[in-house]
Enzyme design. Structure first.
Site, PDB file in Angstrom:
ATOM      1  N   THR A  60     -40.610 -11.336  93.610  1.00 23.17           N
ATOM      2  CA  THR A  60     -41.324 -10.891  94.809  1.00 23.17           C
ATOM      3  C   THR A  60     -40.397 -10.072  95.703  1.00 23.17           C
ATOM      4  O   THR A  60     -40.873  -9.303  96.530  1.00 23.17           O
ATOM      5  CB  THR A  60     -41.840 -12.103  95.610  1.00 23.17           C
ATOM      6  OG1 THR A  60     -40.768 -13.053  95.714  1.00 23.17           O
ATOM      7  CG2 THR A  60     -43.022 -12.759  94.918  1.00 23.17           C
ATOM      8  N   ASP A  61     -39.077 -10.220  95.531  1.00 27.12           N
ATOM      9  CA  ASP A  61     -38.132  -9.578  96.474  1.00 27.12           C
ATOM     10  C   ASP A  61     -38.270  -8.051  96.472  1.00 27.12           C
ATOM     11  O   ASP A  61     -38.362  -7.444  97.534  1.00 27.12           O
ATOM     12  CB  ASP A  61     -36.677 -10.020  96.209  1.00 27.12           C
ATOM     13  CG  ASP A  61     -36.186  -9.763  94.782  1.00 27.12           C
ATOM     14  OD1 ASP A  61     -37.024  -9.442  93.907  1.00 27.12           O
ATOM     15  OD2 ASP A  61     -34.973  -9.889  94.559  1.00 27.12           O
ATOM     16  N   LEU A 100     -26.300 -18.947  88.782  1.00 24.40           N
ATOM     17  CA  LEU A 100     -26.224 -19.604  90.085  1.00 24.40           C
ATOM     18  C   LEU A 100     -25.568 -18.692  91.122  1.00 24.40           C
ATOM     19  O   LEU A 100     -25.139 -19.157  92.173  1.00 24.40           O
ATOM     20  CB  LEU A 100     -25.441 -20.917  89.967  1.00 24.40           C
ATOM     21  CG  LEU A 100     -26.092 -21.989  89.087  1.00 24.40           C
ATOM     22  CD1 LEU A 100     -25.190 -23.204  88.972  1.00 24.40           C
ATOM     23  CD2 LEU A 100     -27.444 -22.407  89.657  1.00 24.40           C
ATOM     24  N   SER A 147     -22.666 -16.948  91.284  1.00 26.01           N
ATOM     25  CA  SER A 147     -21.252 -17.114  91.641  1.00 26.01           C
ATOM     26  C   SER A 147     -20.746 -15.847  92.318  1.00 26.01           C
ATOM     27  O   SER A 147     -19.842 -15.909  93.157  1.00 26.01           O
ATOM     28  CB  SER A 147     -20.419 -17.418  90.404  1.00 26.01           C
ATOM     29  OG  SER A 147     -20.370 -16.302  89.532  1.00 26.01           O
ATOM     30  N   SER A 148     -21.328 -14.713  91.975  1.00 33.30           N
ATOM     31  CA  SER A 148     -20.880 -13.458  92.591  1.00 33.30           C
ATOM     32  C   SER A 148     -21.238 -13.426  94.077  1.00 33.30           C
ATOM     33  O   SER A 148     -20.440 -12.989  94.908  1.00 33.30           O
ATOM     34  CB  SER A 148     -21.486 -12.253  91.868  1.00 33.30           C
ATOM     35  OG  SER A 148     -22.897 -12.289  91.899  1.00 33.30           O
ATOM     36  N   GLU A 159     -21.681  -5.722  96.404  1.00 29.97           N
ATOM     37  CA  GLU A 159     -22.203  -5.936  95.040  1.00 29.97           C
ATOM     38  C   GLU A 159     -22.900  -4.685  94.503  1.00 29.97           C
ATOM     39  O   GLU A 159     -22.707  -4.301  93.361  1.00 29.97           O
ATOM     40  CB  GLU A 159     -23.183  -7.127  94.985  1.00 29.97           C
ATOM     41  CG  GLU A 159     -22.496  -8.467  94.955  1.00 29.97           C
ATOM     42  CD  GLU A 159     -23.243  -9.542  94.142  1.00 29.97           C
ATOM     43  OE1 GLU A 159     -23.710  -9.279  93.018  1.00 29.97           O
ATOM     44  OE2 GLU A 159     -23.364 -10.673  94.661  1.00 29.97           O
ATOM     45  N   TYR A 203     -36.499  -6.238  83.031  1.00 31.95           N
ATOM     46  CA  TYR A 203     -36.508  -6.263  84.494  1.00 31.95           C
ATOM     47  C   TYR A 203     -36.933  -4.889  85.033  1.00 31.95           C
ATOM     48  O   TYR A 203     -37.813  -4.783  85.885  1.00 31.95           O
ATOM     49  CB  TYR A 203     -35.108  -6.636  84.998  1.00 31.95           C
ATOM     50  CG  TYR A 203     -34.948  -6.627  86.496  1.00 31.95           C
ATOM     51  CD1 TYR A 203     -35.216  -7.767  87.246  1.00 31.95           C
ATOM     52  CD2 TYR A 203     -34.515  -5.485  87.163  1.00 31.95           C
ATOM     53  CE1 TYR A 203     -35.070  -7.764  88.624  1.00 31.95           C
ATOM     54  CE2 TYR A 203     -34.367  -5.473  88.533  1.00 31.95           C
ATOM     55  CZ  TYR A 203     -34.634  -6.605  89.258  1.00 31.95           C
ATOM     56  OH  TYR A 203     -34.492  -6.589  90.622  1.00 31.95           O
ATOM     57  N   ASP A 225     -29.860 -13.538  97.038  1.00 34.50           N
ATOM     58  CA  ASP A 225     -28.705 -14.407  96.770  1.00 34.50           C
ATOM     59  C   ASP A 225     -27.743 -14.400  97.955  1.00 34.50           C
ATOM     60  O   ASP A 225     -27.228 -15.438  98.367  1.00 34.50           O
ATOM     61  CB  ASP A 225     -27.938 -13.923  95.532  1.00 34.50           C
ATOM     62  CG  ASP A 225     -28.766 -14.007  94.264  1.00 34.50           C
ATOM     63  OD1 ASP A 225     -29.874 -14.565  94.317  1.00 34.50           O
ATOM     64  OD2 ASP A 225     -28.302 -13.503  93.232  1.00 34.50           O
ATOM     65  N   GLU A 240     -40.505 -15.641  92.700  1.00 33.12           N
ATOM     66  CA  GLU A 240     -39.723 -14.909  91.690  1.00 33.12           C
ATOM     67  C   GLU A 240     -40.277 -13.502  91.497  1.00 33.12           C
ATOM     68  O   GLU A 240     -41.493 -13.322  91.354  1.00 33.12           O
ATOM     69  CB  GLU A 240     -39.756 -15.693  90.374  1.00 33.12           C
ATOM     70  CG  GLU A 240     -38.418 -15.794  89.695  1.00 33.12           C
ATOM     71  CD  GLU A 240     -37.369 -16.561  90.522  1.00 33.12           C
ATOM     72  OE1 GLU A 240     -36.470 -15.885  91.069  1.00 33.12           O
ATOM     73  OE2 GLU A 240     -37.437 -17.787  90.605  1.00 33.12           O
TER      74      GLU A 240
HETATM   75  P1  ADP Z   1     -23.530 -14.867  88.468  1.00 30.43           P
HETATM   76  O1  ADP Z   1     -24.895 -15.063  87.921  1.00 30.43           O
HETATM   77  O2  ADP Z   1     -22.680 -16.097  88.348  1.00 30.43           O
HETATM   78  O3  ADP Z   1     -23.529 -14.290  89.843  1.00 30.43           O
HETATM   79  P2  ADP Z   1     -22.295 -12.350  87.887  1.00 30.43           P
HETATM   80  O4  ADP Z   1     -21.990 -11.639  86.618  1.00 30.43           O
HETATM   81  O5  ADP Z   1     -23.162 -11.674  88.869  1.00 30.43           O
HETATM   82  O6  ADP Z   1     -22.861 -13.792  87.491  1.00 30.43           O
HETATM   83  O7  ADP Z   1     -20.950 -12.710  88.634  1.00 30.43           O
HETATM   84  C1  ADP Z   1     -19.840 -13.247  87.935  1.00 30.43           C
HETATM   85  C2  ADP Z   1     -18.578 -12.517  88.381  1.00 30.43           C
HETATM   86  O8  ADP Z   1     -18.231 -12.944  89.728  1.00 30.43           O
HETATM   87  C3  ADP Z   1     -17.366 -12.832  87.557  1.00 30.43           C
HETATM   88  O9  ADP Z   1     -17.277 -11.991  86.420  1.00 30.43           O
HETATM   89  C4  ADP Z   1     -16.251 -12.542  88.549  1.00 30.43           C
HETATM   90  O10 ADP Z   1     -16.039 -11.155  88.643  1.00 30.43           O
HETATM   91  C5  ADP Z   1     -16.835 -13.007  89.854  1.00 30.43           C
HETATM   92  N1  ADP Z   1     -16.472 -14.421  90.090  1.00 30.43           N
HETATM   93  C6  ADP Z   1     -17.306 -15.479  90.148  1.00 30.43           C
HETATM   94  N2  ADP Z   1     -16.626 -16.631  90.378  1.00 30.43           N
HETATM   95  C7  ADP Z   1     -15.323 -16.296  90.446  1.00 30.43           C
HETATM   96  C8  ADP Z   1     -14.115 -17.026  90.651  1.00 30.43           C
HETATM   97  N3  ADP Z   1     -14.116 -18.360  90.816  1.00 30.43           N
HETATM   98  N4  ADP Z   1     -12.970 -16.344  90.685  1.00 30.43           N
HETATM   99  C9  ADP Z   1     -12.978 -15.008  90.511  1.00 30.43           C
HETATM  100  N5  ADP Z   1     -14.047 -14.262  90.307  1.00 30.43           N
HETATM  101  C10 ADP Z   1     -15.229 -14.879  90.276  1.00 30.43           C
HETATM  102 MG    MG Z   2     -24.411 -12.397  90.346  1.00 33.07          MG
END
Ligand code: ADP
Ligand code: MG
Length: 353
Positions: free
Chosen positions: A8-9, A96, A98-99, A131, A195, A143, A6
């Site tokens: 370290t990147d 997690l 998601s982005s 990103e 950070y 990620d 953590e």
């Molecule tokens: P995380 O920690 O989940 O990466 P972020 O703020 O970096 O949080 O990313 C979340 C963003 O990624 C959302 O606001 C959206 O813009 C995009 N995103 C994630 N999942 C979806 C999805 N299923 N459909 C559309 N956009 C998504």
């Molecule tokens: Mg993200």
């Protein structure tokens, strides 16, 4: 999700993430309208951007997907109008990544659709740039590396200086083990500033010590380095980064040997270092990690950038329910919000070749 390594990147060091068995599917289709149209099973509205208007700042929630198309065009790939349909099982904003799931799935899909001829390194560069430069989110690349390159039953040992990766066996289920993730749901309001302070502190320490990055210090050089630093804060930062890099290497060595359980104490030491030296944990996170270890987990640590987020624990499969219950009880007693448990398995990333 990061198993260990953590902060370290950005010190050119080592990280050991894996992809979880959640994911994002990107369906892509050319259109004749010179626009990008983005839908998501998790969103109500369609985002439509004429290719002529495709520039950083556009796209709202769809910026992550739109940013991939923009990045490909910036790199000279001949793009056209495209419809992109997203459907993701990765919870958004829960730490997690998601982005990364969105950008990496879209990158892999558009690369194929436009026959862009990109290799694994290019795909990483495209997803990162989408990103960083289109959305404006300063991510370090881990990620995206995991979301692209991870394979089932493995963790991905990454050298964040060279971006070299190695698949390391991490087949927890085959060993009767489980990886439990607890989302604390807690978030610190000043996380961005904290950070930035650590990042600049590490850069300052590296300058004082005459190295390109803290990664260049070996554990044997640590005491001498600490003696040359002017204040306790920098000493704590350097001690965390140098020992954390070493813990990643220890973990990799154990996993190569198939000694998954032995990793437990290394995870515990990592948590202590984040709590006491780097100071990026919060009470909710410390309580979850401690309760899990007290309840019989081999190891537990915060995962992610800190000041909230998730704790990851390694434990026997049949100990999961009891461990979750113990944390729920401890959280209730402390007056914290209910945590969200997830059992995850090392899954595969988007890169297929
Ligand atoms: P995380 O920690 O989940 O990466 P972020 O703020 O970096 O949080 O990313 C979340 C963003 O990624 C959302 O606001 C959206 O813009 C995009 N995103 C994630 N999942 C979806 C999805 N299923 N459909 C559309 N956009 C998504
Ligand atoms: Mg993200």
């Amino acid at each position: 999700m990061n198993l260990i390594g953590e902060h370290t990147d950005y010190n050119d060091g080592f990280v050991l993430p894996f992809a979880i068995d959640f994911g994002c599917t990107a369906e892509v289709r050319r259109n004749d309208d010179a626009t990008v149209r983005i839908t998501s099973a998790q969103r109500q509205d369609t985002v439509t951007i004429p290719l002529a208007d495709l520039a950083p700042g556009a796209g709202d929630w769809a910026a992550y997907a739109a940013g991939v198309l923009w990045t490909l065009r910036e790199r000279g790939v001949e793009i056209g109008g495209v419809d992109i349909g997203l459907d993701s099982t990765v919870p958004s904003g829960a730490g997690l990544s998601s982005s990364a799931a969105v950008v990496c799935s879209v990158t892999a899909a558009l690369e194929e659709l436009f026959d862009a001829g990109l290799d694994a390194g290019d795909l990483l560069a495209v997803s990162r740039r989408a990103e960083n430069d289109f959305v404006g989110a300063p991510t370090g690349g881990m990620d995206q590396l995991a979301s692209l390159r991870a394979t089932e039953g493995h963790a991905l040992f990454c050298d964040m200086r060279t971006l070299d990766v190695e698949q390391v066996p991490f087949d927890v289920a085959a060993d009767g083990l489980a990886v439990l993730v607890l989302d604390s749901g807690a978030e610190h309001r000043h996380a961005d500033g904290e950070y930035a302070a650590r990042r600049s502190g590490c850069e300052r320490a590296a300058r004082i010590l005459g190295v390109d990055a803290l990664r260049d210090l070996t554990p044997g050089e640590l005491d001498g380095a600490l003696a040359r630093l002017p204040d306790d804060e920098l000493r704590r930062y350097v001690r965390h980064v140098v020992t954390e890099d070493e813990r990643v290497l220890q973990t990799v060595a154990m996993l190569r040997d198939g000694r998954i359980r032995d990793v437990g104490p290394v995870l515990i030491a990592s948590h202590a270092s984040m709590r006491d030296d780097y100071r990026i944990t919060i009470p909710e996170i410390d309580l979850a990690a401690q309760t899990l270890v007290d309840g019989g987990a081999y190891g537990a640590r915060m995962t992610g950038g800190g000041f909230g987020g998730c704790v990851i624990a390694l434990l026997d499969e049949n100990a999961v329910d009891g461990a979750v219950e113990a944390v729920r009880t401890a959280y209730a007693a402390a007056g914290f919000n209910e945590p969200t448990p997830m059992v995850v398995r090392p899954g595969r990333g988007a890169y297929r070749r």
